[in-house]
Write a protein that holds these residues in place. Structure first.
Motif, PDB file in Angstrom:
ATOM      1  N   LEU A  98       0.825  -1.200   0.000  1.00  0.00           N
ATOM      2  CA  LEU A  98       0.000   0.000   0.000  1.00  0.00           C
ATOM      3  C   LEU A  98       0.865   1.259   0.000  1.00  0.00           C
ATOM      4  CD1 LEU A  98      -2.765  -1.308   2.358  1.00  0.00           C
ATOM      5  CD2 LEU A  98      -3.114  -0.546  -0.007  1.00  0.00           C
ATOM      6  N   ALA A  99       2.002   1.206   0.672  1.00  0.00           N
ATOM      7  CA  ALA A  99       2.928   2.347   0.638  1.00  0.00           C
ATOM      8  C   ALA A  99       3.453   2.572  -0.775  1.00  0.00           C
ATOM      9  CB  ALA A  99       4.080   2.123   1.615  1.00  0.00           C
ATOM     10  N   LEU A 100       3.803   1.482  -1.461  1.00  0.00           N
ATOM     11  CA  LEU A 100       4.272   1.597  -2.841  1.00  0.00           C
ATOM     12  C   LEU A 100       3.152   2.093  -3.753  1.00  0.00           C
ATOM     13  CD1 LEU A 100       6.548   1.198  -4.906  1.00  0.00           C
ATOM     14  CD2 LEU A 100       5.833  -1.201  -5.092  1.00  0.00           C
ATOM     15  N   ALA A 101       1.953   1.578  -3.566  1.00  0.00           N
ATOM     16  CA  ALA A 101       0.812   2.012  -4.382  1.00  0.00           C
ATOM     17  C   ALA A 101       0.539   3.503  -4.193  1.00  0.00           C
ATOM     18  CB  ALA A 101      -0.430   1.195  -4.035  1.00  0.00           C
ATOM     19  N   PRO A 138      -3.969   9.376 -10.412  1.00  0.00           N
ATOM     20  CA  PRO A 138      -4.940   9.194  -9.327  1.00  0.00           C
ATOM     21  C   PRO A 138      -5.851   7.969  -9.482  1.00  0.00           C
ATOM     22  CG  PRO A 138      -4.860  11.493  -9.979  1.00  0.00           C
ATOM     23  CD  PRO A 138      -4.034  10.727 -10.974  1.00  0.00           C
ATOM     24  N   ALA A 139      -6.369   7.725 -10.658  1.00  0.00           N
ATOM     25  CA  ALA A 139      -7.292   6.599 -10.843  1.00  0.00           C
ATOM     26  C   ALA A 139      -6.560   5.265 -10.647  1.00  0.00           C
ATOM     27  CB  ALA A 139      -7.943   6.649 -12.215  1.00  0.00           C
ATOM     28  N   THR A 140      -5.353   5.161 -11.179  1.00  0.00           N
ATOM     29  CA  THR A 140      -4.563   3.940 -11.024  1.00  0.00           C
ATOM     30  C   THR A 140      -4.180   3.744  -9.561  1.00  0.00           C
ATOM     31  OG1 THR A 140      -3.699   4.187 -13.260  1.00  0.00           O
ATOM     32  CG2 THR A 140      -2.490   2.704 -11.802  1.00  0.00           C
ATOM     33  N   ARG A 141      -3.779   4.830  -8.901  1.00  0.00           N
ATOM     34  CA  ARG A 141      -3.417   4.760  -7.478  1.00  0.00           C
ATOM     35  C   ARG A 141      -4.605   4.275  -6.653  1.00  0.00           C
ATOM     36  NH1 ARG A 141      -1.548   9.664  -6.886  1.00  0.00           N
ATOM     37  NH2 ARG A 141      -3.560  10.519  -6.349  1.00  0.00           N
ATOM     38  N   THR A 142      -5.775   4.842  -6.900  1.00  0.00           N
ATOM     39  CA  THR A 142      -6.974   4.458  -6.153  1.00  0.00           C
ATOM     40  C   THR A 142      -7.353   3.006  -6.417  1.00  0.00           C
ATOM     41  OG1 THR A 142      -7.810   6.721  -6.092  1.00  0.00           O
ATOM     42  CG2 THR A 142      -9.433   4.962  -5.838  1.00  0.00           C
ATOM     43  N   ASP A 143      -7.404   2.616  -7.680  1.00  0.00           N
ATOM     44  CA  ASP A 143      -7.793   1.243  -8.017  1.00  0.00           C
ATOM     45  C   ASP A 143      -6.826   0.218  -7.418  1.00  0.00           C
ATOM     46  OD1 ASP A 143      -9.963   2.234  -9.409  1.00  0.00           O
ATOM     47  OD2 ASP A 143      -9.044   1.941 -11.390  1.00  0.00           O
ATOM     48  N   THR A 144      -5.533   0.517  -7.485  1.00  0.00           N
ATOM     49  CA  THR A 144      -4.529  -0.396  -6.940  1.00  0.00           C
ATOM     50  C   THR A 144      -4.663  -0.492  -5.428  1.00  0.00           C
ATOM     51  OG1 THR A 144      -3.023   0.147  -8.760  1.00  0.00           O
ATOM     52  CG2 THR A 144      -2.046  -0.886  -6.805  1.00  0.00           C
ATOM     53  N   THR A 145      -4.843   0.640  -4.776  1.00  0.00           N
ATOM     54  CA  THR A 145      -5.010   0.660  -3.322  1.00  0.00           C
ATOM     55  C   THR A 145      -6.235  -0.141  -2.900  1.00  0.00           C
ATOM     56  OG1 THR A 145      -3.901   2.803  -3.158  1.00  0.00           O
ATOM     57  CG2 THR A 145      -5.341   2.176  -1.318  1.00  0.00           C
ATOM     58  N   VAL A 146      -7.343   0.044  -3.591  1.00  0.00           N
ATOM     59  CA  VAL A 146      -8.571  -0.687  -3.266  1.00  0.00           C
ATOM     60  C   VAL A 146      -8.364  -2.190  -3.433  1.00  0.00           C
ATOM     61  CG1 VAL A 146     -10.966  -1.078  -4.004  1.00  0.00           C
ATOM     62  CG2 VAL A 146     -10.108   1.259  -3.723  1.00  0.00           C
ATOM     63  N   LYS A 153      -8.641  -4.583  -0.122  1.00  0.00           N
ATOM     64  CA  LYS A 153      -9.741  -5.540  -0.021  1.00  0.00           C
ATOM     65  C   LYS A 153      -9.238  -6.974   0.116  1.00  0.00           C
ATOM     66  CE  LYS A 153     -13.479  -2.821  -1.894  1.00  0.00           C
ATOM     67  NZ  LYS A 153     -14.551  -2.706  -2.861  1.00  0.00           N
ATOM     68  N   ARG A 154      -8.176  -7.307  -0.591  1.00  0.00           N
ATOM     69  CA  ARG A 154      -7.590  -8.649  -0.438  1.00  0.00           C
ATOM     70  C   ARG A 154      -7.048  -8.834   0.976  1.00  0.00           C
ATOM     71  NH1 ARG A 154      -4.296  -9.304  -6.148  1.00  0.00           N
ATOM     72  NH2 ARG A 154      -6.150  -9.453  -7.466  1.00  0.00           N
ATOM     73  N   TRP A 155      -6.397  -7.810   1.507  1.00  0.00           N
ATOM     74  CA  TRP A 155      -5.847  -7.862   2.853  1.00  0.00           C
ATOM     75  C   TRP A 155      -6.965  -8.021   3.876  1.00  0.00           C
ATOM     76  CZ3 TRP A 155      -2.864  -3.254   5.444  1.00  0.00           C
ATOM     77  CH2 TRP A 155      -2.195  -3.700   6.599  1.00  0.00           C
ATOM     78  N   ARG A 156      -8.011  -7.260   3.693  1.00  0.00           N
ATOM     79  CA  ARG A 156      -9.140  -7.308   4.628  1.00  0.00           C
ATOM     80  C   ARG A 156      -9.776  -8.698   4.662  1.00  0.00           C
ATOM     81  NH1 ARG A 156     -13.444  -2.960   3.475  1.00  0.00           N
ATOM     82  NH2 ARG A 156     -13.883  -4.402   1.787  1.00  0.00           N
ATOM     83  N   GLU A 157      -9.752  -9.405   3.539  1.00  0.00           N
ATOM     84  CA  GLU A 157     -10.309 -10.759   3.510  1.00  0.00           C
ATOM     85  C   GLU A 157      -9.478 -11.741   4.326  1.00  0.00           C
ATOM     86  OE1 GLU A 157     -10.588 -11.887  -0.600  1.00  0.00           O
ATOM     87  OE2 GLU A 157     -12.170 -10.427  -1.015  1.00  0.00           O
ATOM     88  N   THR A 158      -8.173 -11.565   4.358  1.00  0.00           N
ATOM     89  CA  THR A 158      -7.299 -12.529   5.030  1.00  0.00           C
ATOM     90  C   THR A 158      -6.903 -12.101   6.446  1.00  0.00           C
ATOM     91  OG1 THR A 158      -5.321 -11.552   4.035  1.00  0.00           O
ATOM     92  CG2 THR A 158      -6.364 -13.396   2.854  1.00  0.00           C
ATOM     93  N   GLU A 159      -6.772 -10.812   6.675  1.00  0.00           N
ATOM     94  CA  GLU A 159      -6.367 -10.294   7.985  1.00  0.00           C
ATOM     95  C   GLU A 159      -7.179  -9.044   8.318  1.00  0.00           C
ATOM     96  OE1 GLU A 159      -1.922 -10.654   8.892  1.00  0.00           O
ATOM     97  OE2 GLU A 159      -1.979 -10.300   6.720  1.00  0.00           O
ATOM     98  N   ASP A 184     -13.064  10.176  -0.948  1.00  0.00           N
ATOM     99  CA  ASP A 184     -13.554   9.208  -1.920  1.00  0.00           C
ATOM    100  C   ASP A 184     -12.844   7.858  -1.795  1.00  0.00           C
ATOM    101  OD1 ASP A 184     -11.245  10.598  -2.885  1.00  0.00           O
ATOM    102  OD2 ASP A 184     -11.632   9.852  -4.901  1.00  0.00           O
ATOM    103  N   LEU A 185     -11.542   7.881  -1.512  1.00  0.00           N
ATOM    104  CA  LEU A 185     -10.813   6.638  -1.320  1.00  0.00           C
ATOM    105  C   LEU A 185     -11.220   5.977  -0.018  1.00  0.00           C
ATOM    106  CD1 LEU A 185      -8.755   4.510  -2.097  1.00  0.00           C
ATOM    107  CD2 LEU A 185      -6.951   6.029  -1.176  1.00  0.00           C
ATOM    108  N   GLY A 186     -11.329   6.754   1.033  1.00  0.00           N
ATOM    109  CA  GLY A 186     -11.759   6.201   2.315  1.00  0.00           C
ATOM    110  C   GLY A 186     -13.100   5.511   2.212  1.00  0.00           C
ATOM    111  N   ALA A 187     -14.006   6.099   1.450  1.00  0.00           N
ATOM    112  CA  ALA A 187     -15.343   5.495   1.275  1.00  0.00           C
ATOM    113  C   ALA A 187     -15.251   4.177   0.536  1.00  0.00           C
ATOM    114  CB  ALA A 187     -16.260   6.462   0.526  1.00  0.00           C
ATOM    115  N   ARG A 188     -14.363   4.080  -0.442  1.00  0.00           N
ATOM    116  CA  ARG A 188     -14.219   2.832  -1.204  1.00  0.00           C
ATOM    117  C   ARG A 188     -13.582   1.718  -0.389  1.00  0.00           C
ATOM    118  NH1 ARG A 188     -11.959   3.479  -7.131  1.00  0.00           N
ATOM    119  NH2 ARG A 188     -12.311   1.242  -7.028  1.00  0.00           N
ATOM    120  N   LEU A 189     -12.865   2.087   0.671  1.00  0.00           N
ATOM    121  CA  LEU A 189     -12.201   1.086   1.495  1.00  0.00           C
ATOM    122  C   LEU A 189     -13.062   0.613   2.662  1.00  0.00           C
ATOM    123  CD1 LEU A 189      -8.557   2.472   1.617  1.00  0.00           C
ATOM    124  CD2 LEU A 189      -9.537   0.781   0.065  1.00  0.00           C
ATOM    125  N   GLN A 190     -14.204   1.240   2.857  1.00  0.00           N
ATOM    126  CA  GLN A 190     -15.097   0.842   3.967  1.00  0.00           C
ATOM    127  C   GLN A 190     -15.819  -0.440   3.689  1.00  0.00           C
ATOM    128  OE1 GLN A 190     -15.006   2.258   6.962  1.00  0.00           O
ATOM    129  NE2 GLN A 190     -13.485   3.649   6.133  1.00  0.00           N
TER     130      GLN A 190
END
Length: 119
Positions: free
Chosen positions: A70-73, A79-87, A91-97, A113-119
């Motif tokens: 996430l730091a690298l992302a 902006p769109a690539t950064r957001t999509d990559t971060t999401v 989301k994968r991390w949230r599924e496992t840990e 907008d990014l915070g909302a997508r990560l909720q």
């Protein structure tokens, strides 16, 4: 970092099959440590190619080191690539840990907008 002649730590390496620059169909597998991959990606000149490298490397890195990924992302300039990559990584991390992912999220100052997508 793995010393020359020592086998790499499998938890801290990534293997991938790059597309050969010479156009051949020869199969190759490359194994590098995450720190070497990250350093190489960071050394690339800014621009769309570097963003693509950061996005791809971040997603791969996220399989074993999501906070580092996430730091690298976060360094992706588009902006769109950064957001999509971060999401994707989060989301994968949230599924496992879920607890670790939630703790990371709580410590971040993200655009609304990014915070909302990560909720």
């Amino acid at each position: 970092m793995t010393a020359i002649g020592q086998p790499p730590d499998r938890l801290n390496t990534v293997s991938f099959s790059p597309n050969p620059a010479d156009g051949s169909n020869q199969s190759r597998t490359v194994t590098v440590t995450f720190d070497i991959l990250t350093a190489w990606v960071e050394s690339q000149p800014a621009g769309p190619d570097a963003d693509h490298l950061r996005s791809t490397a971040s997603v791969v890195l996220g399989e074993n080191s999501p906070a580092e990924a996430l730091a690298l992302a976060g360094k992706i300039s588009a902006p769109a690539t950064r957001t999509d990559t971060t999401v994707t990584i989060f989301k994968r991390w949230r599924e496992t840990e879920p607890a670790a992912a939630a703790q990371w999220l709580a410590g971040q100052k993200l655009p609304p907008d990014l915070g909302a997508r990560l909720q």
